[in-house]
Design a protein around this motif. Structure first.
Motif, mmCIF file in Angstrom:
data_model
loop_
_atom_site.group_PDB
_atom_site.id
_atom_site.type_symbol
_atom_site.label_atom_id
_atom_site.label_comp_id
_atom_site.label_asym_id
_atom_site.label_seq_id
_atom_site.Cartn_x
_atom_site.Cartn_y
_atom_site.Cartn_z
ATOM 1 N N TYR A 1 0.818 -1.204 0.000
ATOM 2 C CA TYR A 1 0.000 0.000 0.000
ATOM 3 C C TYR A 1 0.853 1.256 0.000
ATOM 4 O O TYR A 1 2.033 1.243 0.350
ATOM 5 C CB TYR A 1 -0.936 0.010 1.209
ATOM 6 N N THR A 2 0.229 2.340 -0.420
ATOM 7 C CA THR A 2 0.790 3.682 -0.300
ATOM 8 C C THR A 2 -0.063 4.469 0.686
ATOM 9 O O THR A 2 -1.245 4.172 0.877
ATOM 10 C CB THR A 2 0.815 4.407 -1.651
ATOM 11 N N LEU A 3 0.539 5.475 1.281
ATOM 12 C CA LEU A 3 -0.179 6.352 2.205
ATOM 13 C C LEU A 3 0.065 7.805 1.806
ATOM 14 O O LEU A 3 1.122 8.134 1.264
ATOM 15 C CB LEU A 3 0.308 6.150 3.639
ATOM 16 N N GLN A 4 -0.904 8.632 2.107
ATOM 17 C CA GLN A 4 -0.724 10.069 1.906
ATOM 18 C C GLN A 4 -0.645 10.727 3.284
ATOM 19 O O GLN A 4 -1.588 10.645 4.071
ATOM 20 C CB GLN A 4 -1.876 10.669 1.103
ATOM 21 N N LEU A 5 0.492 11.364 3.565
ATOM 22 C CA LEU A 5 0.660 11.995 4.869
ATOM 23 C C LEU A 5 -0.204 13.241 5.009
ATOM 24 O O LEU A 5 -0.626 13.598 6.104
ATOM 25 C CB LEU A 5 2.129 12.329 5.109
ATOM 26 N N THR A 6 -0.446 13.921 3.907
ATOM 27 C CA THR A 6 -1.423 15.016 3.907
ATOM 28 C C THR A 6 -1.829 15.314 2.470
ATOM 29 O O THR A 6 -0.998 15.279 1.568
ATOM 30 C CB THR A 6 -0.865 16.293 4.559
ATOM 31 N N ASP A 7 -3.118 15.546 2.270
ATOM 32 C CA ASP A 7 -3.584 16.172 1.046
ATOM 33 C C ASP A 7 -3.337 17.670 1.220
ATOM 34 O O ASP A 7 -2.841 18.102 2.261
ATOM 35 C CB ASP A 7 -5.060 15.858 0.820
ATOM 36 N N PHE A 8 -3.670 18.467 0.229
ATOM 37 C CA PHE A 8 -3.405 19.893 0.383
ATOM 38 C C PHE A 8 -4.135 20.433 1.609
ATOM 39 O O PHE A 8 -5.341 20.229 1.772
ATOM 40 C CB PHE A 8 -3.821 20.675 -0.859
ATOM 41 N N ASP A 9 -3.392 21.094 2.482
ATOM 42 C CA ASP A 9 -3.937 21.600 3.738
ATOM 43 C C ASP A 9 -4.325 23.071 3.561
ATOM 44 O O ASP A 9 -3.483 23.963 3.589
ATOM 45 C CB ASP A 9 -2.894 21.451 4.844
ATOM 46 N N TRP A 10 -5.618 23.299 3.401
ATOM 47 C CA TRP A 10 -6.109 24.653 3.145
ATOM 48 C C TRP A 10 -6.014 25.543 4.377
ATOM 49 O O TRP A 10 -6.217 26.763 4.280
ATOM 50 C CB TRP A 10 -7.550 24.606 2.645
ATOM 51 N N LYS B 1 -2.962 27.282 -5.117
ATOM 52 C CA LYS B 1 -2.864 26.005 -4.399
ATOM 53 C C LYS B 1 -1.399 25.658 -4.158
ATOM 54 O O LYS B 1 -0.895 24.637 -4.617
ATOM 55 C CB LYS B 1 -3.583 24.886 -5.176
ATOM 56 N N PHE B 2 -0.715 26.527 -3.443
ATOM 57 C CA PHE B 2 0.647 26.258 -3.018
ATOM 58 C C PHE B 2 0.845 26.933 -1.674
ATOM 59 O O PHE B 2 0.116 27.863 -1.314
ATOM 60 C CB PHE B 2 1.658 26.781 -4.046
#
Length: 693
Positions: free
Chosen positions: A373-382, A390-391
């Motif tokens: 599996y892969t994991l995402q530590l964070t999606d874009f944090d608004w 979006k940066f």
């Protein structure tokens, strides 16, 4: 083993294609040509059109207007638009994008589709026409887009989403037998808007009432019957013979076994290497969770049948219904079905030929221990300080503090993050998704920095660097052709001088900023999990081919991830790029009408599930033969809701539908790919199917 072999699948596809071509055809006469960018087109004596796209940039396009004497193409009585397409290249795949353009601007006024072809291959690009007279519905009803097919301004062919190298004759195709297939009569096919009793248009299972298809669920008994069929199929299934315990190539070369996933170049191609030391190509699915967004029903209760009332609940202050939740409770015979569902899902993945859990997978599935599996530590944090659309403002102490604690923050939200540190099934981590760094749209980063307030950390960092470079504001004014009174005046200014000197300085600052971003991401991963891979930020297609982004990413990421939305990644640009492995984080295809219900099409690959499965095959073949691509993850596991998810998307892009019924054409094809992908990649030759000679 109870599954459909490729030879039978191919026969079924050909039978389906033949059935369509047997209907009445109406040839479309040669129209007036207009080309732009690096595209060219010429008619031959038999009416075929040879299309060439050289060095694809500046939006190359071929537009075919109606013949002399006509303003529009009238397709209002055809069932399908179709064209036979031949790839004239002898050594590479080609992709081509179709757009039926109307006078209505934007996506809602157009119909798009596309095709990818192996070298020398001829196949039909076919799309069902979404006639307004046939499919229009009451206003404010989400779902299938329709167009005025009697007023098609032009038939366009292009690449859309260009990410290929600047090469001559990148695409050279022949278009022949451009036609309408089938014949419809408006008087005999009234739009649902005219139906008596249009409402409710969604049934208890979240399906469109005014449509039918062979696998449609009509009762709870249908759900249970389909589940029993699938359980028997899964019970009879065996693991692909070529796979080791991780889904790597058991019968391939033995490399160093480190106990963790890593990347290595082998015989000119990049690969993941699994913990046992075997070559590994990541064939995966995204959003592997039990169900997706609930449907909000406040204000449009009449869309749904009264039977949903016992299943309605409150979610974030809204009244919602989750049709898939109900269907799964019926299938598994209990409310607390999660454990059974994820055990079934793990077996489904193996049976379907998938060896990876892509982004946004469920911790419950990962905990089964069956699938890497892969994991995402964070999606874009608004919630973080931003710069532009979006940066992040990566110089802001708030953001920098978060990155230093990112792993801990992610683990508190998802306990699998802690487990993943020592879990050999963990491939690695993504951070963010489809960022907009500001280098698109005429270098928006420059404007974002220059118009920022004086207390913006990025602007302060920029000005601090200028003070070191120039020493005095007078020296800066000379280089920029400006007249700032002092450094504070520059900080407080929100104007954007038109200056070559400014452009040069901002490009250098952009480079430092992007490098800082990737370095902090790398450190966030390696400081907590040194044996796991940092998989990048999931670029959006073209961004991954921009040196100003690709170079710093390659410097810090083990793998560059990119969401490549096209019909094949075969010609994805690597010339002039760092020689690094690339993981495709997202791609997808939809069918056009009629499909299963009224889901909106997105990246259209034909009019039937057989054509969608063939498009899936060509995409994976293009990925497998690309020397840098080490995996491809389909977005997403399940169709989106009929009435749309929270942001309005309602695409038919799943391997299972909203009622959890698998698309058998797709699962048969993915199994074929999973069984044969390693030998196909090593052999390095295109073929119609996956079994290389």
């Amino acid at each position: 083993m109870n599954r459909t072999p490729f030879s039978l699948f191919a026969a079924l596809w050909l039978a389906g294609a033949g059935a369509v071509s047997a209907v009445e055809n109406t040839p479309l006469p040669p129209g007036k040509l207009r080309t732009s960018g690096s595209a060219s087109a010429v008619y031959s004596g038999n009416g075929a059109l040879t299309v060439t796209i050289n060095r694809p940039h500046s939006n190359p396009e071929i537009r075919i207007f109606a013949p002399e004497g006509g303003k529009y193409w009238d397709m209002s009585r055809g069932k399908y638009f179709a064209a036979d397409v031949t790839n004239l290249s002898h050594d590479r795949q080609a992709r081509l994008f179709l757009l039926l353009r109307t006078e209505v601007p934007g996506n809602k006024g157009h119909l798009n589709a596309g095709i990818a072809l192996n070298p020398g291959e001829t196949r039909t690009l076919r799309v069902a026409l979404p006639h307004q007279w046939k499919y229009a519905t009451p206003e404010k009803i989400p779902g299938q887009r329709t167009i005025d097919t009697a007023r098609i301004v032009s038939i366009d062919f292009n690449l859309k989403g260009w990410y290929e190298p600047l090469e001559p004759e990148l695409v050279r195709c022949r278009l022949s037998n451009i036609r309408l297939e089938g014949k419809l009569t408006p008087e005999e096919n009234a739009s649902p808007i005219h139906m008596k009793g249009f409402y409710p248009f969604s049934d208890l299972y979240g399906q469109y009432v005014h449509g039918d298809w062979p696998e449609k669920i009509h009762s709870d008994a249908d759900l249970k019957k389909e589940f029993e069929r699938e359980k028997a199929e899964l019970a009879a299934s065996v693991r692909p013979a070529e796979w080791d315990e991780y889904g790597g190539w058991k019968n391939g070369p033995q490399l160093a076994a480190t106990g963790s996933f890593r990347v290595e170049k082998y015989k000119g191609k990049w690969y993941f290497v699994d913990p046992a030391g075997h070559l590994f190509f990541s064939h995966g699915l995204d959003v592997l969770i039990k169900h997706t967004d609930p449907v909000k029903i406040d204000g449009h209760e009449h869309w749904f049948p009264a039977e949903i009332k016992p299943w309605v609940y409150s979610h974030r202050g809204a009244t919602c219904y989750q049709a898939t939740e109900r269907s799964l409770q019926v299938k598994y015979g209990k409310k607390d079905y999660d454990d059974d569902f994820y055990k079934t899902l793990a077996k489904r993945l193996e049976h379907w030929g998938f060896n990876s859990v892509g982004d946004w997978g469920s911790p419950d599935l990962m905990a089964q221990g069956k699938t890497p599996y892969t994991l995402q530590l964070t999606d874009f944090d608004w919630t973080m300080p931003r710069l532009g659309k979006k940066f992040y403002d990566v110089y802001d102490p708030v953001y920098q503090d978060k990155m230093k604690n990112l792993f801990k923050i992610a683990a508190e939200r998802n306990p699998m993050v802690y487990k993943s540190v020592d879990d050999p099934m963990c491939i690695g981590y993504f951070i963010d998704n489809e960022l907009d760094f500001g280098n698109r749209r005429n270098f928006a980063f420059l404007r974002d920095v220059m118009t920022a307030s004086a207390d913006k950390s990025a602007k302060k960092a920029f000005v601090a660097g200028l003070r070191v470079k120039y020493g005095t504001v007078e020296a800066l004014n000379k280089a920029w052709e400006t007249g700032y009174r002092d450094w504070e005046a520059l900080l407080s200014s929100n104007t954007v001088p038109k200056s070559r000197g400014l452009r040069i300085d901002m490009e250098q600052f952009f480079s430092r900023t992007v490098e800082l971003y990737f370095r902090m991401c790398r450190d966030a991963v390696k400081s907590a999990a040194p044996d796991r891979l940092y998989l990048g930020c999931r670029f959006l297609s073209l961004d991954a081919t921009r040196p100003e982004l690709a170079v710093p990413c390659a410097k810090y990421a083990d793998v560059s991830s990119s969401n490549i939305y096209g019909h094949t990644p075969a010609n994805f640009r690597v010339e002039g790029m760092p020689d690094r492995p690339i993981l495709i984080g997202e791609f997808q295809f939809s069918t056009s009408l009629p499909g299963r219900g009224r889901f909106a099409p997105n990246i259209v690959a034909g009019s039937t599930e057989k054509e969608r499965a063939t498009a899936y095959l060509r995409y994976l073949q293009g990925a497998l033969l690309h020397p840098n691509i080490v995996g491809a993850h389909w977005f997403q596991f399940r169709d989106q809701p009929l009435t749309g998810r929270s942001d309005g998307e309602g695409f038919q892009t799943g391997f299972v539908d909203i009622a959890d019924t698998p698309y058998r054409e797709m699962t048969a094809m993915s199994r074929e790919i999973g069984e044969n992908m390693y030998r196909y990649r090593i052999n390095g030759k295109y073929s119609d199917g996956m079994k290389s000679e």
